[in-house]
Design an enzyme around this catalytic site. Structure first.
Site, mmCIF file in Angstrom:
data_model
loop_
_atom_site.group_PDB
_atom_site.id
_atom_site.type_symbol
_atom_site.label_atom_id
_atom_site.label_comp_id
_atom_site.label_asym_id
_atom_site.label_seq_id
_atom_site.Cartn_x
_atom_site.Cartn_y
_atom_site.Cartn_z
ATOM 1 N N LYS A 85 0.885 -1.272 -0.016
ATOM 2 C CA LYS A 85 0.181 0.000 0.122
ATOM 3 C C LYS A 85 0.911 1.244 0.059
ATOM 4 O O LYS A 85 0.303 2.395 0.195
ATOM 5 C CB LYS A 85 -1.014 0.060 1.421
ATOM 6 C CG LYS A 85 -0.035 -0.039 2.435
ATOM 7 C CD LYS A 85 -1.310 0.141 3.702
ATOM 8 C CE LYS A 85 -0.474 -0.038 5.065
ATOM 9 N NZ LYS A 85 -1.302 0.251 6.118
ATOM 10 N N SER A 125 -8.775 2.387 -3.742
ATOM 11 C CA SER A 125 -8.015 3.567 -3.144
ATOM 12 C C SER A 125 -8.500 4.876 -3.745
ATOM 13 O O SER A 125 -8.603 4.932 -5.080
ATOM 14 C CB SER A 125 -6.638 3.306 -3.025
ATOM 15 O OG SER A 125 -6.106 4.662 -2.966
ATOM 16 N N THR A 127 -6.539 6.828 -4.393
ATOM 17 C CA THR A 127 -5.555 7.187 -5.406
ATOM 18 C C THR A 127 -5.856 6.851 -7.006
ATOM 19 O O THR A 127 -5.017 7.286 -7.801
ATOM 20 C CB THR A 127 -4.276 6.573 -5.119
ATOM 21 O OG1 THR A 127 -4.391 5.180 -5.020
ATOM 22 C CG2 THR A 127 -3.613 6.969 -3.795
ATOM 23 N N TYR A 150 1.058 2.034 -7.522
ATOM 24 C CA TYR A 150 0.106 1.531 -6.548
ATOM 25 C C TYR A 150 -1.183 1.956 -7.049
ATOM 26 O O TYR A 150 -2.142 0.963 -7.178
ATOM 27 C CB TYR A 150 0.342 2.164 -5.324
ATOM 28 C CG TYR A 150 -0.621 1.888 -4.164
ATOM 29 C CD1 TYR A 150 -0.940 0.711 -3.643
ATOM 30 C CD2 TYR A 150 -1.574 3.058 -3.978
ATOM 31 C CE1 TYR A 150 -2.020 0.579 -2.694
ATOM 32 C CE2 TYR A 150 -2.525 2.860 -2.938
ATOM 33 C CZ TYR A 150 -2.751 1.658 -2.473
ATOM 34 O OH TYR A 150 -3.677 1.401 -1.643
ATOM 35 N N LYS A 154 -4.625 -0.712 -8.266
ATOM 36 C CA LYS A 154 -5.821 -0.824 -7.897
ATOM 37 C C LYS A 154 -7.002 -0.447 -9.168
ATOM 38 O O LYS A 154 -8.017 -1.226 -9.116
ATOM 39 C CB LYS A 154 -6.236 0.286 -6.484
ATOM 40 C CG LYS A 154 -5.148 0.255 -5.357
ATOM 41 C CD LYS A 154 -5.804 -0.995 -4.703
ATOM 42 C CE LYS A 154 -5.041 -1.323 -3.406
ATOM 43 N NZ LYS A 154 -5.626 -2.401 -2.774
ATOM 44 N N ASN A 180 -8.252 8.251 3.736
ATOM 45 C CA ASN A 180 -7.178 7.562 4.751
ATOM 46 C C ASN A 180 -7.915 7.310 6.067
ATOM 47 O O ASN A 180 -7.918 7.992 6.979
ATOM 48 C CB ASN A 180 -6.328 8.972 4.886
ATOM 49 C CG ASN A 180 -5.321 9.270 3.661
ATOM 50 O OD1 ASN A 180 -5.892 9.587 2.632
ATOM 51 N ND2 ASN A 180 -4.108 9.327 3.865
ATOM 52 N N ASP A 295 3.353 12.077 -3.982
ATOM 53 C CA ASP A 295 2.436 12.794 -3.300
ATOM 54 C C ASP A 295 1.787 13.657 -3.918
ATOM 55 O O ASP A 295 2.276 14.531 -4.641
ATOM 56 C CB ASP A 295 2.959 12.919 -2.050
ATOM 57 C CG ASP A 295 2.999 12.162 -0.864
ATOM 58 O OD1 ASP A 295 2.484 11.041 -0.996
ATOM 59 O OD2 ASP A 295 3.397 12.534 0.425
#
Ligand code: NAD
Ligand code: UFG
Length: 339
Positions: A85, A125, A127, A150, A154, A180, A295
């Site tokens: 993750k 997620s 993301t 990552y 997903k 989160n 990020d």
């Protein structure tokens, strides 16, 4: 009593889900390779629930093991939590991520097909969404533009599940896009792995326990209200409650369904630190570090779809997440709050 297979059930979220499902009367079977957890979690789940859990130590990419689990247990449904993750780690080691997350899921789905198991709840997620879309991120409005391996694992799994929902087998699929998760179980016995050097909450807890001298703040010049990253933190209890609602939904609706699970508002790294400092009555030492690769500045969830379809709404707030996390330190790590 229905049997539910939880992959990654020794991990942070899977263990909380195991407790909740057992409390609701399900029989739980866990498979976990312990790459980010340890088997003592099984005893803790047993202690909290006073019930037995069937545990298989192993990898979901292991065909023989997965088939054995299906042969030995009359599995009714899967809650699929297992996976790697970390966004930044996935940029360094993409093959490791595609293998564990995508290959692992394909193996699981293959076993589901051959053993006629058709219900799955999958841990996706936030993301998967594109970075630049206006906030809050809504399931039906926001483009899907993952910006790291990552997130791509997903989205790839979501696509495979969507394809399956159109195949000749009647699948019932619930995709949950977590924002989160934070906080832990009220017993203080289970929580996020403190060896997890990636996520914000366990990193703060390590500093409080004096395991680390400083909390690294990854970037203080983002275009946000105080320069630090902003995320939508959601209490693990609320998140798991969302799983039960989603499970109920797919039991009554065939096909492919997806929902965000978040609070619907963002908090910065500094705001989180402040809540912890208020709780422990001490300063948390910090050090500014460069932004982490992959990020992004800020995001939070639209909660409209989950509210409308699942009748789900988070009940806990950031103070609860922080209080439960500190209680976890006290109960599980013998931390004394006023030393
Ligand atoms: P975690 O690392 O605590 O738990 C995952 C568990 O899966 C671990 O116990 C690990 O040992 C196990 N595992 C990993 N690869 C495996 C494999 N190939 N075979 C068998 N077991 C394996 O993570 P978590 O926070 O509980 O997250 C659970 C799921 O939710 C993950 O899929 C993660 O990507 C997703 N998710 C988590 C967050 C978060 O911030 N915690 C946010 C969004 C999505
Ligand atoms: N952060 C720090 N210092 C730390 C850890 C984190 O400043 O020691 C900052 C990050 O830069 C970010 C925020 O705190 O701004 C949250 O970072 P996390 O690592 O806790 O969470 P991420 O949003 O990066 O990722 C997590 C999970 C992913 C999941 C995603 C969904 O690790 O698996 O949330 O929102 F997909």
């Amino acid at each position: 009593m229905k049997n539910i297979l939880i992959t990654g059930g020794c991990g942070y979220l899977g263990s909380h889900c195991a407790v909740k499902l057992i409390e609701k009367g399900y029989k739980v079977i866990i498979v976990d390779n312990l790459s980010n957890s340890d088997s003592s979690i099984i005893d803790k789940i047993t202690k909290i629930t006073k019930s037995k859990v069937i545990f298989y130590k192993g990898d979901i990419r292991d065909n023989k093991l997965v088939d054995k689990i299906f042969f030995q247990n009359k599995v009714d449904s899967i809650f699929h939590f297992s996976g790697l993750k970390s966004i930044s780690e996935s940029i360094k080691y993409p093959i490791k991520y595609y293998s564990s997350n995508v290959e692992g899921t394909i193996n699981l789905l293959r076993a589901m097909e051959s053993h006629n198991v058709n219900k799955i709840i999958f841990s996706s997620s936030a993301t998967v969404y594109g970075n630049n879309y206006k906030l809050p991120w809504h399931e039906e409005l926001c483009p899907l533009l993952p910006n790291n391996p990552y997130a791509d694992t997903k989205l790839t799994i979501e696509k495979i599940l969507q394809a399956l929902s159109k195949s000749k087998i009647l699948f019932k699929i619930g995709i949950l896009r977590y924002f989160n998760p934070a906080g832990c179980h009220s017993s203080g016995l289970i929580g996020d792995n403190l060896e997890n050097k990636n996520n914000l909450f366990p990193s703060i807890l390590r500093v409080i326990m004096k395991r680390d001298k400083y909390l690294n703040i990854y970037g203080n010049n983002y275009d946000t209200k105080d320069g630090s990253g902003i995320r939508d933190y959601i209490h693990v209890n609320d998140l798991i409650e969302g799983h039960l609602k989603a499970f109920n939904y797919i039991n009554n609706h065939d096909g492919y369904h997806l929902w965000n699970l978040g609070m619907g508002k963002g908090l910065s790294v500094y705001e989180i630190i402040n809540v912890f400092e208020e709780k422990i009555g001490k300063k948390i030492n910090t050090k500014i570090k460069p932004k982490r690769e992959g990020d992004i500045a800020q995001f939070w969830s639209s909660t409209i779809k989950a509210k409308r379809e699942l009748l789900w709404e988070p009940e806990k707030n950031i103070k609860d997440m922080v209080e439960d996390s500190v209680y976890y330190l006290q109960k599980s790590y013998n931390y004394k709050i006023f030393n």
